[in-house]
Write a protein that holds these residues in place. Structure first.
Motif, PDB file in Angstrom:
ATOM      1  N   ALA B  76       0.825  -1.074   0.084  1.00 15.28           N
ATOM      2  CA  ALA B  76       0.003  -0.102   0.046  1.00 15.28           C
ATOM      3  C   ALA B  76       0.796   1.339  -0.016  1.00 15.28           C
ATOM      4  O   ALA B  76       0.630   2.341  -0.719  1.00 15.28           O
ATOM      5  CB  ALA B  76      -0.871  -0.096   1.382  1.00 15.28           C
ATOM      6  N   ALA B  77       1.941   1.354   0.684  1.00 20.21           N
ATOM      7  CA  ALA B  77       2.805   2.370   0.835  1.00 20.21           C
ATOM      8  C   ALA B  77       3.442   2.609  -0.262  1.00 20.21           C
ATOM      9  O   ALA B  77       3.435   3.849  -1.086  1.00 20.21           O
ATOM     10  CB  ALA B  77       3.948   2.187   1.781  1.00 20.21           C
ATOM     11  N   ALA B  78       4.166   1.503  -1.053  1.00 18.61           N
ATOM     12  CA  ALA B  78       4.554   1.742  -2.427  1.00 18.61           C
ATOM     13  C   ALA B  78       3.657   2.070  -3.446  1.00 18.61           C
ATOM     14  O   ALA B  78       4.062   2.971  -4.118  1.00 18.61           O
ATOM     15  CB  ALA B  78       5.339   0.130  -2.858  1.00 18.61           C
ATOM     16  N   ALA B  80       0.917   4.154  -3.145  1.00 25.24           N
ATOM     17  CA  ALA B  80       0.666   5.483  -2.741  1.00 25.24           C
ATOM     18  C   ALA B  80       1.704   6.336  -3.107  1.00 25.24           C
ATOM     19  O   ALA B  80       1.338   7.331  -3.690  1.00 25.24           O
ATOM     20  CB  ALA B  80       0.153   5.516  -1.206  1.00 25.24           C
ATOM     21  N   SER B  81       2.886   5.984  -2.981  1.00 26.09           N
ATOM     22  CA  SER B  81       4.060   6.786  -3.151  1.00 26.09           C
ATOM     23  C   SER B  81       4.133   6.808  -4.812  1.00 26.09           C
ATOM     24  O   SER B  81       4.179   8.109  -5.446  1.00 26.09           O
ATOM     25  CB  SER B  81       5.386   6.382  -2.601  1.00 26.09           C
ATOM     26  OG  SER B  81       5.699   5.149  -3.279  1.00 26.09           O
ATOM     27  N   VAL B  82       4.050   5.952  -5.578  1.00 33.90           N
ATOM     28  CA  VAL B  82       4.071   5.998  -7.013  1.00 33.90           C
ATOM     29  C   VAL B  82       2.869   6.685  -7.669  1.00 33.90           C
ATOM     30  O   VAL B  82       2.960   7.509  -8.797  1.00 33.90           O
ATOM     31  CB  VAL B  82       4.450   4.482  -7.765  1.00 33.90           C
ATOM     32  CG1 VAL B  82       4.454   4.632  -9.013  1.00 33.90           C
ATOM     33  CG2 VAL B  82       5.733   4.080  -7.104  1.00 33.90           C
ATOM     34  N   LEU B  84       1.138   9.031  -6.189  1.00 34.84           N
ATOM     35  CA  LEU B  84       1.004  10.442  -5.905  1.00 34.84           C
ATOM     36  C   LEU B  84       2.126  11.005  -6.862  1.00 34.84           C
ATOM     37  O   LEU B  84       1.856  12.126  -7.333  1.00 34.84           O
ATOM     38  CB  LEU B  84       1.227  10.702  -4.464  1.00 34.84           C
ATOM     39  CG  LEU B  84       0.260  10.619  -3.528  1.00 34.84           C
ATOM     40  CD1 LEU B  84       0.792  10.585  -2.238  1.00 34.84           C
ATOM     41  CD2 LEU B  84      -1.067  11.303  -3.675  1.00 34.84           C
ATOM     42  N   ALA B  85       3.081  10.276  -7.114  1.00 29.89           N
ATOM     43  CA  ALA B  85       3.982  10.940  -8.096  1.00 29.89           C
ATOM     44  C   ALA B  85       3.445  10.962  -9.368  1.00 29.89           C
ATOM     45  O   ALA B  85       3.803  12.064 -10.239  1.00 29.89           O
ATOM     46  CB  ALA B  85       5.459   9.859  -8.127  1.00 29.89           C
TER      47      ALA B  85
END
Lengths: 180, 107
Positions: B76-78, B80-82, B84-85
């Protein structure tokens, strides 16, 4: 199966009810609130309430990870993304978005409610074996032991995934330095 | 925990339903990503509930559910980061955040 309502007077149920109400109301507010920064803060509140439910289930490790990753990292990342994209209409949804409940909104809300009701109906009708949990959940020590012995390959794969995600996010968002 | 298992499972299903509602109706890309996180969290709650009620008889099984939950949160964190980028890039290139207006591939 005669209904037994003795659990209604237990402290577990009261705490669970409070946390569930907080989680559901803040998740609902996430949908209808107008400012997106407020929605991000309501998301953090939802995650904190769910972390409380994890604590109630004696899953301290998952609760700690939930607070750290969800309520800490992801909320911060979302707020940074809102701030960095300097659009005005990302902050408050404008124009046709202002109508809170269009027809399609109600329709999809009913679809979500039907999903939840259907799942609950299945859970109730499944006659799950009554299990009185005795003993405690796995300790952090046991989790760490099996994470670094039995599941060390998935662990390394997860770390590789995080590394790739980090590099990808940096490449996607960094302005091209060589053009200047 | 003397609670019937239906209550935490119902809460997880409701969280998933509210996340589904929000992700399908809102058009702001960041907000859609937030609802996807809510849905993932509901799934995690479901997993931990079943683990709490049925999986703690022996030590080996008991430590599996937190590990699966840990992997779910990692993914989930990975994601979310990609995500949002990508959203930041869309905002930078096209100047909109509304996913209805990102219709370059529409015929």
């Amino acid at each position: 199966m005669s209904p037994d309502y003795a659990y209604l007077h237990s402290g577990d149920f009261i705490i669970f009810a409070l946390l569930a109400i907080v989680a559901l109301v803040s998740a609902f507010q996430m949908v209808i609130v107008r400012l997106i920064t407020h929605a991000a803060l309501f998301m953090a509140l939802t995650f904190t309430a769910v972390a409380g439910i994890f604590l109630l289930m004696q899953a301290e490790f998952v609760a700690a990870i939930q607070i750290l990753v969800y309520a800490g990292a992801i909320t911060t990342m979302v707020i940074f993304a809102i701030m960095l994209s300097g659009l005005r209409d990302i902050k408050a949804e404008r124009s046709q978005q202002v109508r809170r409940f269009g027809r399609s909104d109600y329709f999809v809300f009913v679809v979500g409610l039907i999903f939840a009701a259907f799942m609950t109906y299945i859970y109730v009708g499944a006659h799950l074996p009554l299990s009185q949990p005795n003993g405690s959940m796995a300790t952090v020590k046991a989790i760490g032991t099996s994470l670094f012995t039995t599941y060390v390959i998935p662990f390394e794969a997860a770390s590789l995934l995080l590394l790739i995600a980090m590099v990808g996010a940096i490449i996607l968002t960094a302005k091209e330095a060589d053009q200047q | 925990m003397s609670l019937p298992i239906v209550f935490p499972l119902g809460l997880a299903a409701l969280l998933f339903g509210i996340g589904l509602w929000g992700a399908l109706t809102r058009t702001n890309a960041v907000r859609i990503l937030m609802f996807i996180e809510i849905m993932l969290n509901g799934v995690n709650l479901n997993l931990m509930t079943f683990s709490r009620y049925y999986w703690q008889q022996d030590e080996v099984m008991a430590s599996r559910a937190p590990i699966i939950a840990l992997f779910i949160m990692t993914v989930a964190a990975a994601e979310a980061s990609v995500g949002l980028a990508i959203i930041l890039n869309v905002v930078r290139n096209r100047g909109v955040i509304d996913v209805d207006k990102v219709d370059l591939l529409k015929g």
